[in-house]
Scaffold this motif. Structure first.
Motif, PDB file in Angstrom:
ATOM      1  N   LYS A 146       0.583  -1.215  -0.061  1.00  0.00           N
ATOM      2  CA  LYS A 146      -0.189   0.042   0.007  1.00  0.00           C
ATOM      3  C   LYS A 146       0.807   1.219  -0.004  1.00  0.00           C
ATOM      4  O   LYS A 146       0.386   2.454  -0.435  1.00  0.00           O
ATOM      5  CB  LYS A 146      -0.943   0.014   0.943  1.00  0.00           C
ATOM      6  N   ALA A 147       1.848   1.037   0.285  1.00  0.00           N
ATOM      7  CA  ALA A 147       2.982   2.556   0.355  1.00  0.00           C
ATOM      8  C   ALA A 147       3.129   2.757  -0.920  1.00  0.00           C
ATOM      9  O   ALA A 147       3.331   4.006  -1.574  1.00  0.00           O
ATOM     10  CB  ALA A 147       4.348   1.952   0.907  1.00  0.00           C
ATOM     11  N   ARG A 149       0.968   3.326  -3.274  1.00  0.00           N
ATOM     12  CA  ARG A 149      -0.264   3.996  -3.743  1.00  0.00           C
ATOM     13  C   ARG A 149      -0.044   5.669  -3.362  1.00  0.00           C
ATOM     14  O   ARG A 149      -0.612   6.198  -4.092  1.00  0.00           O
ATOM     15  CB  ARG A 149      -1.739   3.377  -2.806  1.00  0.00           C
ATOM     16  N   TYR A 150       0.634   5.782  -2.480  1.00  0.00           N
ATOM     17  CA  TYR A 150       0.592   7.196  -1.815  1.00  0.00           C
ATOM     18  C   TYR A 150       1.508   8.028  -2.819  1.00  0.00           C
ATOM     19  O   TYR A 150       2.596   7.094  -3.326  1.00  0.00           O
ATOM     20  CB  TYR A 150       1.340   7.153  -0.535  1.00  0.00           C
ATOM     21  N   LEU A 151       1.297   8.914  -3.559  1.00  0.00           N
ATOM     22  CA  LEU A 151       1.967   9.644  -4.399  1.00  0.00           C
ATOM     23  C   LEU A 151       2.205   8.908  -5.613  1.00  0.00           C
ATOM     24  O   LEU A 151       3.299   9.101  -6.272  1.00  0.00           O
ATOM     25  CB  LEU A 151       3.508  10.143  -3.863  1.00  0.00           C
ATOM     26  N   ARG A 159      -7.302  10.591  -9.188  1.00  0.00           N
ATOM     27  CA  ARG A 159      -7.433  11.462  -7.863  1.00  0.00           C
ATOM     28  C   ARG A 159      -8.118  13.160  -8.294  1.00  0.00           C
ATOM     29  O   ARG A 159      -8.957  13.243  -7.372  1.00  0.00           O
ATOM     30  CB  ARG A 159      -5.949  11.787  -7.259  1.00  0.00           C
ATOM     31  N   LEU A 160      -7.767  13.504  -9.285  1.00  0.00           N
ATOM     32  CA  LEU A 160      -8.458  14.679  -9.854  1.00  0.00           C
ATOM     33  C   LEU A 160      -9.791  14.567 -10.023  1.00  0.00           C
ATOM     34  O   LEU A 160     -10.387  15.684  -9.405  1.00  0.00           O
ATOM     35  CB  LEU A 160      -7.918  14.863 -11.192  1.00  0.00           C
ATOM     36  N   LEU A 161     -10.237  13.419 -10.255  1.00  0.00           N
ATOM     37  CA  LEU A 161     -11.701  13.479 -10.334  1.00  0.00           C
ATOM     38  C   LEU A 161     -12.477  12.839  -8.918  1.00  0.00           C
ATOM     39  O   LEU A 161     -13.541  12.277  -8.977  1.00  0.00           O
ATOM     40  CB  LEU A 161     -12.031  12.384 -11.441  1.00  0.00           C
ATOM     41  N   THR A 162     -11.724  12.723  -7.841  1.00  0.00           N
ATOM     42  CA  THR A 162     -12.211  12.205  -6.700  1.00  0.00           C
ATOM     43  C   THR A 162     -12.417  10.709  -6.849  1.00  0.00           C
ATOM     44  O   THR A 162     -13.175   9.955  -5.946  1.00  0.00           O
ATOM     45  CB  THR A 162     -13.333  12.997  -6.272  1.00  0.00           C
TER      46      THR A 162
ATOM     47  N   GLY B  82      -2.735  19.074 -12.435  1.00  0.00           N
ATOM     48  CA  GLY B  82      -3.882  19.663 -12.150  1.00  0.00           C
ATOM     49  C   GLY B  82      -4.293  19.667 -10.655  1.00  0.00           C
ATOM     50  O   GLY B  82      -3.794  19.221  -9.797  1.00  0.00           O
ATOM     51  N   HIS B  83      -5.576  20.266 -10.417  1.00  0.00           N
ATOM     52  CA  HIS B  83      -5.948  20.292  -9.270  1.00  0.00           C
ATOM     53  C   HIS B  83      -7.344  19.271  -9.160  1.00  0.00           C
ATOM     54  O   HIS B  83      -8.103  19.545 -10.193  1.00  0.00           O
ATOM     55  CB  HIS B  83      -6.337  21.623  -8.550  1.00  0.00           C
ATOM     56  N   ARG B  84      -7.755  18.995  -8.048  1.00  0.00           N
ATOM     57  CA  ARG B  84      -8.948  18.139  -7.816  1.00  0.00           C
ATOM     58  C   ARG B  84     -10.187  19.074  -7.914  1.00  0.00           C
ATOM     59  O   ARG B  84     -10.114  20.126  -7.518  1.00  0.00           O
ATOM     60  CB  ARG B  84      -8.746  17.632  -6.451  1.00  0.00           C
ATOM     61  N   ILE B  85     -11.123  18.442  -8.612  1.00  0.00           N
ATOM     62  CA  ILE B  85     -12.576  19.001  -8.726  1.00  0.00           C
ATOM     63  C   ILE B  85     -13.084  18.930  -7.234  1.00  0.00           C
ATOM     64  O   ILE B  85     -13.033  18.293  -6.430  1.00  0.00           O
ATOM     65  CB  ILE B  85     -13.444  18.306  -9.840  1.00  0.00           C
ATOM     66  N   TRP B 106      -3.930  13.522   2.108  1.00  0.00           N
ATOM     67  CA  TRP B 106      -2.835  12.609   1.593  1.00  0.00           C
ATOM     68  C   TRP B 106      -2.767  12.950  -0.113  1.00  0.00           C
ATOM     69  O   TRP B 106      -1.744  12.447  -0.644  1.00  0.00           O
ATOM     70  CB  TRP B 106      -2.947  11.119   1.891  1.00  0.00           C
ATOM     71  N   THR B 107      -3.968  13.519  -0.606  1.00  0.00           N
ATOM     72  CA  THR B 107      -3.636  13.758  -1.980  1.00  0.00           C
ATOM     73  C   THR B 107      -3.154  15.028  -2.591  1.00  0.00           C
ATOM     74  O   THR B 107      -3.714  16.297  -2.072  1.00  0.00           O
ATOM     75  CB  THR B 107      -5.204  13.722  -2.703  1.00  0.00           C
ATOM     76  N   PRO B 108      -1.940  15.121  -3.026  1.00  0.00           N
ATOM     77  CA  PRO B 108      -1.299  16.396  -3.250  1.00  0.00           C
ATOM     78  C   PRO B 108      -2.262  17.162  -4.248  1.00  0.00           C
ATOM     79  O   PRO B 108      -1.998  18.523  -4.335  1.00  0.00           O
ATOM     80  CB  PRO B 108       0.183  15.940  -4.095  1.00  0.00           C
ATOM     81  N   GLU B 109      -2.780  16.857  -5.058  1.00  0.00           N
ATOM     82  CA  GLU B 109      -4.002  17.558  -5.941  1.00  0.00           C
ATOM     83  C   GLU B 109      -5.064  18.245  -5.147  1.00  0.00           C
ATOM     84  O   GLU B 109      -5.828  18.841  -5.903  1.00  0.00           O
ATOM     85  CB  GLU B 109      -4.445  16.643  -7.196  1.00  0.00           C
ATOM     86  N   HIS B 139       4.670  16.400   1.063  1.00  0.00           N
ATOM     87  CA  HIS B 139       4.483  15.420  -0.163  1.00  0.00           C
ATOM     88  C   HIS B 139       5.857  15.085  -0.745  1.00  0.00           C
ATOM     89  O   HIS B 139       6.013  14.925  -2.076  1.00  0.00           O
ATOM     90  CB  HIS B 139       3.484  15.374  -0.951  1.00  0.00           C
ATOM     91  N   GLU B 150       1.012   3.241   4.644  1.00  0.00           N
ATOM     92  CA  GLU B 150       0.356   3.563   3.284  1.00  0.00           C
ATOM     93  C   GLU B 150       0.520   5.210   3.264  1.00  0.00           C
ATOM     94  O   GLU B 150       0.792   5.856   2.239  1.00  0.00           O
ATOM     95  CB  GLU B 150      -1.078   3.398   3.429  1.00  0.00           C
ATOM     96  N   ILE B 157      -1.697  14.257   8.535  1.00  0.00           N
ATOM     97  CA  ILE B 157      -2.535  14.263   7.305  1.00  0.00           C
ATOM     98  C   ILE B 157      -3.783  13.597   7.862  1.00  0.00           C
ATOM     99  O   ILE B 157      -3.732  12.343   8.703  1.00  0.00           O
ATOM    100  CB  ILE B 157      -1.996  13.112   6.295  1.00  0.00           C
ATOM    101  N   GLY B 176      -5.684   4.586   6.227  1.00  0.00           N
ATOM    102  CA  GLY B 176      -6.258   4.625   4.754  1.00  0.00           C
ATOM    103  C   GLY B 176      -6.385   6.243   4.209  1.00  0.00           C
ATOM    104  O   GLY B 176      -6.005   6.455   3.143  1.00  0.00           O
TER     105      GLY B 176
END
Lengths: 184, 326
Positions: A146-147, A149-151, A159-162, B82-85, B106-109, B139, B150, B157, B176
């Protein structure tokens, strides 16, 4: 063989092919490399189980691509993806990117509501059944654990789309949720 | 505008509601754009209808200001496409009483997500709310050890839904979408409250996908009552069936099988103790849940959010209550 950064993942794909009166071909690629190309005789429902191991990278996006082609059009033809699993992780067969080859003349005769209906079919409402010739694609991300997955840069679009990227980890024992596991 | 949240079931007076941002398509692979554009269009329509439904209950609904999210985010430590919606405000905020916290993701975006909602936080602050922002994580890839968990534990965070507020307690999920420093950061902010860490092997990620308290003593969950801490002793449990029978096609509303810790029926939104908003999919896939709600004399109103399973987000993800009755 596994290394720190390369993984050998076990893939299983169950699918079905049919055309009522002409041969059709299904090419299956993983990350652009051909895994299988096969032509199927008409008039029979062909049930296939494709099993293969391939090296994938840690923290990478992987695309399983199906190219469905044939010389003759018919409304009675399809490619049906019944099940995909990688390292026993289920890949959701309903979450696909489908690019059908559609006769524009026919499309232009449709009413707006019919076009909406078919767009639903093309984009989401197809249950992994592809009735037009064309390309359908499934994606998953591969990781050691799982490490990874991060970054993971490859998952940025999701991720942009959630959306939650579909990760497959090396060890099937990491599957904790019952609906993630392929029992077949 | 008043900020006041103590639990998830008192009368809802105001909330944020997410939106889509079509500029994101500029950051997406070409072969996916047509499909995603179609989904975003449909989602936008559903969100606008959802807004009308919420307003019919007298709820003031705040929407994000749409920015150009295709612009890359560049920091000294990372760069994004880009950036998250701003579809899921609850991911990025946690409200406790009259304090609104912009959480560190945890999401850079996600780093500037608060900017979409700046009109709301400015207004809330000018009306007396406390407004906090967690330090943005670096990050930094060079800090990550392959043996890390994870989410590495360098900066605090925690996503908003890793916490679940119920009056005097806050339930916590530390894995998670959070790390130890994230939960510690929250503990130091809320010293007067009891923070209960749930079993990380069972309650991982966003807690609104695991549980939903409908009234004092009544909780919806797909877990066993035995998995819950002492606090819930003698509570009544409504069980949500986590497994769809199979990944089967039912109609356009159901197109996947709820993977990744997400059982979206839990993410139903209470308007008050007697009324709950449930996504229309529930009509087709889980009659037990609806019958249980009816048994407890809950009024059920269906909300169309057709692509919730595509995004993996439920109603509580796309809304963030700002004010509920004290």
């Amino acid at each position: 063989m596994h290394t720190n950064f390369n993984l050998n993942f076990h893939h299983k794909i169950n699918f079905e092919v049919f055309h009522d009166r002409a041969p059709v071909t299904v090419d299956i690629n993983l990350n652009g490399s051909l895994i299988q190309s096969k032509t199927y005789t008409p008039g029979l429902v062909h049930k296939e189980k494709l099993i293969f191991d391939r090296e994938v990278l840690d923290g990478a996006k992987n695309t399983i691509q199906f190219i469905f082609t044939g010389e003759q059009e018919s409304s009675k033809k399809y490619l049906k993806i019944k099940n995909i699993s990688v390292q026993q992780y289920k890949v959701n067969v309903m979450k696909n990117y489908y690019t059908p080859i559609i006769n524009k003349e026919w499309w232009n005769t449709l009413t707006d509501s019919k076009k909406k209906y078919y767009k639903d079919v093309i984009y989401i409402n197809n249950n992994g059944i592809f009735g037009w010739y064309g390309i359908s694609e499934y994606e998953y991300y591969s990781g050691i654990d799982k490490a990874s997955r991060y970054l993971c840069d490859a998952a940025a679009e999701d991720r942009l789309l959630t959306m939650t990227p579909r990760f497959v980890y090396n060890d099937p024992a990491t599957i904790t949720l019952p609906w993630d596991k392929d029992e077949n | 505008m008043k900020i006041r949240i103590k639990n998830n079931y008192e009368q809802l007076h105001s909330c944020m509601l997410g939106d889509v941002d079509f500029s994101v398509l500029g950051s997406i692979s070409k072969n996916k754009r047509e499909k995603l554009k179609y989904i975003l269009e449909q989602t936008q329509e559903d969100l606008n209808n959802y807004k009308t439904q919420l307003e019919s209950y007298g709820v003031d609904v705040y929407r994000p200001k749409i920015l150009d999210c295709s612009k890359p985010v560049v920091t000294p430590y990372y760069e994004t496409i880009g950036h998250r919606i701003p579809l899921t405000p609850s991911d990025s905020f946690f409200i406790n009483n009259n304090t609104i916290i912009e959480t560190a993701s945890w999401t850079p975006e996600n780093v500037f997500i608060g900017m979409y909602w700046r009109d709301v936080t400015r207004q809330a602050f000018s009306n007396g709310a406390n407004w906090l922002n967690m330090p943005p994580p670096l990050h930094a890839k060079n800090e990550i050890d392959p043996m890390d968990d994870e989410i590495p534990n360098f900066d605090p965070i925690i996503d908003g839904p890793c916490m679940y507020l119920h009056d005097d307690i806050i339930l916590l999920s530390e894995q998670g979408a959070a790390n130890q420093l994230g939960t510690e950061w929250m503990r130091r902010q809320f010293k007067d409250q009891t923070l209960i860490e749930l079993n990380p092997k069972i309650f991982k990620g966003h807690l609104d996908s695991h549980l939903n308290i409908l009234r004092p003593g009544l909780i919806v969950t797909w877990h066993s009552p035995d998995d819950f801490p002492e606090y819930f002793k003698n509570w009544e449990f409504i069980k949500v069936e986590p497994l769809h029978p199979k990944s089967e096609f039912i109609d356009s509303k159901i197109q996947d099988d709820d993977y990744s810790n997400t059982v979206l029926l839990c993410n139903s939104l209470s308007v008050n103790q007697d009324t709950i908003l449930v996504e229309t999919t529930a009509k087709y896939n889980n009659n037990t849940f609806l019958k249980e709600l009816e048994k407890h004399k809950m009024n059920i109103e269906f909300v169309k959010f057709e692509w919730e399973h595509f995004f993996g987000n439920g109603l509580t993800c796309i809304t963030l209550p700002l004010h509920r009755e004290d």
